[in-house]
Motif scaffolding. Structure first.
Motif, PDB file in Angstrom:
ATOM      1  N   ARG A   3      24.039  36.180  45.268  1.00 21.55           N
ATOM      2  CA  ARG A   3      24.959  37.247  44.750  1.00 21.55           C
ATOM      3  C   ARG A   3      24.317  37.624  43.193  1.00 21.55           C
ATOM      4  O   ARG A   3      24.438  36.216  42.408  1.00 21.55           O
ATOM      5  CB  ARG A   3      26.246  37.317  44.569  1.00 21.55           C
ATOM      6  N   GLU A   4      23.620  38.372  42.731  1.00 18.27           N
ATOM      7  CA  GLU A   4      23.266  38.527  41.325  1.00 18.27           C
ATOM      8  C   GLU A   4      24.112  38.655  40.309  1.00 18.27           C
ATOM      9  O   GLU A   4      24.205  38.226  39.321  1.00 18.27           O
ATOM     10  CB  GLU A   4      21.982  39.606  41.126  1.00 18.27           C
ATOM     11  N   HIS A   5      25.414  39.240  40.674  1.00 20.60           N
ATOM     12  CA  HIS A   5      26.324  39.757  39.652  1.00 20.60           C
ATOM     13  C   HIS A   5      27.754  39.350  40.647  1.00 20.60           C
ATOM     14  O   HIS A   5      28.331  40.333  41.046  1.00 20.60           O
ATOM     15  CB  HIS A   5      26.437  41.097  39.300  1.00 20.60           C
ATOM     16  N   PRO A   6      28.064  38.065  40.715  1.00 17.60           N
ATOM     17  CA  PRO A   6      29.187  37.572  41.563  1.00 17.60           C
ATOM     18  C   PRO A   6      30.454  37.983  41.112  1.00 17.60           C
ATOM     19  O   PRO A   6      30.766  38.330  39.667  1.00 17.60           O
ATOM     20  CB  PRO A   6      28.842  36.198  41.835  1.00 17.60           C
ATOM     21  N   PHE A   7      31.638  37.961  41.684  1.00 17.53           N
ATOM     22  CA  PHE A   7      33.005  38.085  41.315  1.00 17.53           C
ATOM     23  C   PHE A   7      33.705  37.024  41.738  1.00 17.53           C
ATOM     24  O   PHE A   7      33.547  36.592  43.059  1.00 17.53           O
ATOM     25  CB  PHE A   7      33.663  39.557  41.582  1.00 17.53           C
ATOM     26  N   ASP A   8      34.416  36.188  40.960  1.00 15.13           N
ATOM     27  CA  ASP A   8      35.029  34.907  41.483  1.00 15.13           C
ATOM     28  C   ASP A   8      36.506  35.426  41.641  1.00 15.13           C
ATOM     29  O   ASP A   8      37.336  35.398  40.697  1.00 15.13           O
ATOM     30  CB  ASP A   8      34.943  33.961  40.278  1.00 15.13           C
ATOM     31  N   PHE A   9      36.570  35.680  42.997  1.00 18.76           N
ATOM     32  CA  PHE A   9      37.934  36.279  43.564  1.00 18.76           C
ATOM     33  C   PHE A   9      39.093  35.012  43.322  1.00 18.76           C
ATOM     34  O   PHE A   9      40.106  35.593  42.742  1.00 18.76           O
ATOM     35  CB  PHE A   9      37.847  36.464  45.095  1.00 18.76           C
ATOM     36  N   PRO A  14      45.686  33.445  41.101  1.00 17.45           N
ATOM     37  CA  PRO A  14      46.762  32.872  40.433  1.00 17.45           C
ATOM     38  C   PRO A  14      47.453  34.008  39.482  1.00 17.45           C
ATOM     39  O   PRO A  14      48.777  34.146  39.447  1.00 17.45           O
ATOM     40  CB  PRO A  14      46.379  31.738  39.619  1.00 17.45           C
ATOM     41  N   PHE A  15      46.546  34.753  38.725  1.00 18.69           N
ATOM     42  CA  PHE A  15      46.768  35.593  37.785  1.00 18.69           C
ATOM     43  C   PHE A  15      47.764  37.114  38.433  1.00 18.69           C
ATOM     44  O   PHE A  15      48.766  37.020  38.148  1.00 18.69           O
ATOM     45  CB  PHE A  15      45.867  36.195  36.875  1.00 18.69           C
ATOM     46  N   ALA A  17      48.833  36.872  41.502  1.00 20.59           N
ATOM     47  CA  ALA A  17      50.195  36.528  42.321  1.00 20.59           C
ATOM     48  C   ALA A  17      51.287  36.458  41.206  1.00 20.59           C
ATOM     49  O   ALA A  17      52.433  36.930  41.533  1.00 20.59           O
ATOM     50  CB  ALA A  17      50.029  35.180  42.817  1.00 20.59           C
ATOM     51  N   ASP A  18      51.117  35.909  40.077  1.00 25.04           N
ATOM     52  CA  ASP A  18      52.080  35.742  39.040  1.00 25.04           C
ATOM     53  C   ASP A  18      52.546  37.171  38.506  1.00 25.04           C
ATOM     54  O   ASP A  18      53.636  37.392  38.306  1.00 25.04           O
ATOM     55  CB  ASP A  18      51.382  35.120  38.030  1.00 25.04           C
ATOM     56  N   ALA A  19      51.728  38.188  38.539  1.00 28.51           N
ATOM     57  CA  ALA A  19      51.914  39.736  37.991  1.00 28.51           C
ATOM     58  C   ALA A  19      52.592  40.351  39.283  1.00 28.51           C
ATOM     59  O   ALA A  19      53.428  41.237  38.638  1.00 28.51           O
ATOM     60  CB  ALA A  19      50.504  40.190  37.836  1.00 28.51           C
ATOM     61  N   THR A  20      52.630  39.991  40.552  1.00 27.93           N
ATOM     62  CA  THR A  20      53.373  40.679  41.456  1.00 27.93           C
ATOM     63  C   THR A  20      54.891  40.590  41.214  1.00 27.93           C
ATOM     64  O   THR A  20      55.436  39.568  40.793  1.00 27.93           O
ATOM     65  CB  THR A  20      53.076  40.046  42.651  1.00 27.93           C
ATOM     66  N   ASP A  21      55.382  41.739  41.375  1.00 27.61           N
ATOM     67  CA  ASP A  21      56.838  41.804  41.022  1.00 27.61           C
ATOM     68  C   ASP A  21      57.573  41.673  39.764  1.00 27.61           C
ATOM     69  O   ASP A  21      58.550  41.569  39.154  1.00 27.61           O
ATOM     70  CB  ASP A  21      57.722  40.688  41.936  1.00 27.61           C
ATOM     71  N   LYS A  22      56.496  41.896  38.610  1.00 32.87           N
ATOM     72  CA  LYS A  22      56.719  41.936  37.525  1.00 32.87           C
ATOM     73  C   LYS A  22      56.250  43.280  36.678  1.00 32.87           C
ATOM     74  O   LYS A  22      55.330  43.837  37.054  1.00 32.87           O
ATOM     75  CB  LYS A  22      55.963  40.890  36.688  1.00 32.87           C
ATOM     76  N   GLN A  41      44.275  38.752  30.171  1.00 30.86           N
ATOM     77  CA  GLN A  41      43.626  38.378  31.877  1.00 30.86           C
ATOM     78  C   GLN A  41      43.343  39.348  32.563  1.00 30.86           C
ATOM     79  O   GLN A  41      42.250  39.734  33.200  1.00 30.86           O
ATOM     80  CB  GLN A  41      44.486  37.507  32.370  1.00 30.86           C
ATOM     81  N   MET A  42      44.300  40.627  32.528  1.00 35.12           N
ATOM     82  CA  MET A  42      44.016  41.869  33.175  1.00 35.12           C
ATOM     83  C   MET A  42      42.466  42.598  32.727  1.00 35.12           C
ATOM     84  O   MET A  42      41.959  43.318  33.441  1.00 35.12           O
ATOM     85  CB  MET A  42      45.261  42.891  33.139  1.00 35.12           C
ATOM     86  N   LEU A  43      42.477  42.686  31.274  1.00 33.11           N
ATOM     87  CA  LEU A  43      41.255  43.296  30.750  1.00 33.11           C
ATOM     88  C   LEU A  43      39.798  42.454  31.122  1.00 33.11           C
ATOM     89  O   LEU A  43      38.975  42.973  31.472  1.00 33.11           O
ATOM     90  CB  LEU A  43      41.458  43.445  29.406  1.00 33.11           C
ATOM     91  N   ALA A  44      40.260  41.030  31.320  1.00 28.36           N
ATOM     92  CA  ALA A  44      38.773  40.283  31.585  1.00 28.36           C
ATOM     93  C   ALA A  44      38.591  40.532  33.120  1.00 28.36           C
ATOM     94  O   ALA A  44      37.518  40.487  33.451  1.00 28.36           O
ATOM     95  CB  ALA A  44      39.322  38.707  31.175  1.00 28.36           C
TER      96      ALA A  44
END
Length: 136
Positions: A3-9, A14-15, A17-22, A41-44
């Motif tokens: 992958r030339e431009h990967p995304f680290d799922f 963790p971010f 999961a923590d944001a869910t229900d907030k 973190q969301m912007l990143a």
């Protein structure tokens, strides 16, 4: 294939999961207009996804081809829960990532309800071994 431009799922789970229900906080500006305040973190996450091979720059065309010209939140959630179509998942995730520019608060809803988290998990699970080859 490399992958030339990967995304680290895994980095973002963790971010998400923590944001869910907030709820995302909102601020009122001098014109009495409310705006969401997003965590750095969301912007990143958004930036990392947009720079990755997973971002479908032609998501409008892909969604049109799939008959998904207008997506309601419930449909996005259903796709996040059940779709096995990589192209559909890639386009829907891309429209959510890009959508805040046109519909302020979209990320807030997608984060708090866990929809973005489920979308990314489903997208990762449905990624073909040969992605991002010439067929994508």
């Amino acid at each position: 294939m490399r992958r030339e431009h990967p995304f680290d799922f895994e980095k973002w789970y963790p971010f998400l999961a923590d944001a869910t229900d907030k709820e995302v906080s909102w601020v009122t500006d001098e014109h009495m207009t409310k705006h969401p305040i997003y965590d750095e973190q969301m912007l990143a996450l958004v930036q990392a996804f947009e720079w990755s091979d997973f971002y479908d720059q032609n998501y409008d065309r892909t969604l049109h081809q799939k008959g998904l010209d207008q997506l309601r939140e419930e449909e996005v959630d259903m796709i996040a829960r059940t779709s096995s179509d990589f192209r559909e998942l890639r386009a829907v995730t891309s429209v959510v990532i890009h959508g805040e520019r046109h519909l302020e608060g979209m990320w807030a809803a997608m984060l708090g309800k866990g929809i973005l988290y489920r979308l990314l998990q489903r997208l990762q699970s449905q990624t073909p071994m040969d992605f991002p080859g010439p067929n994508y």
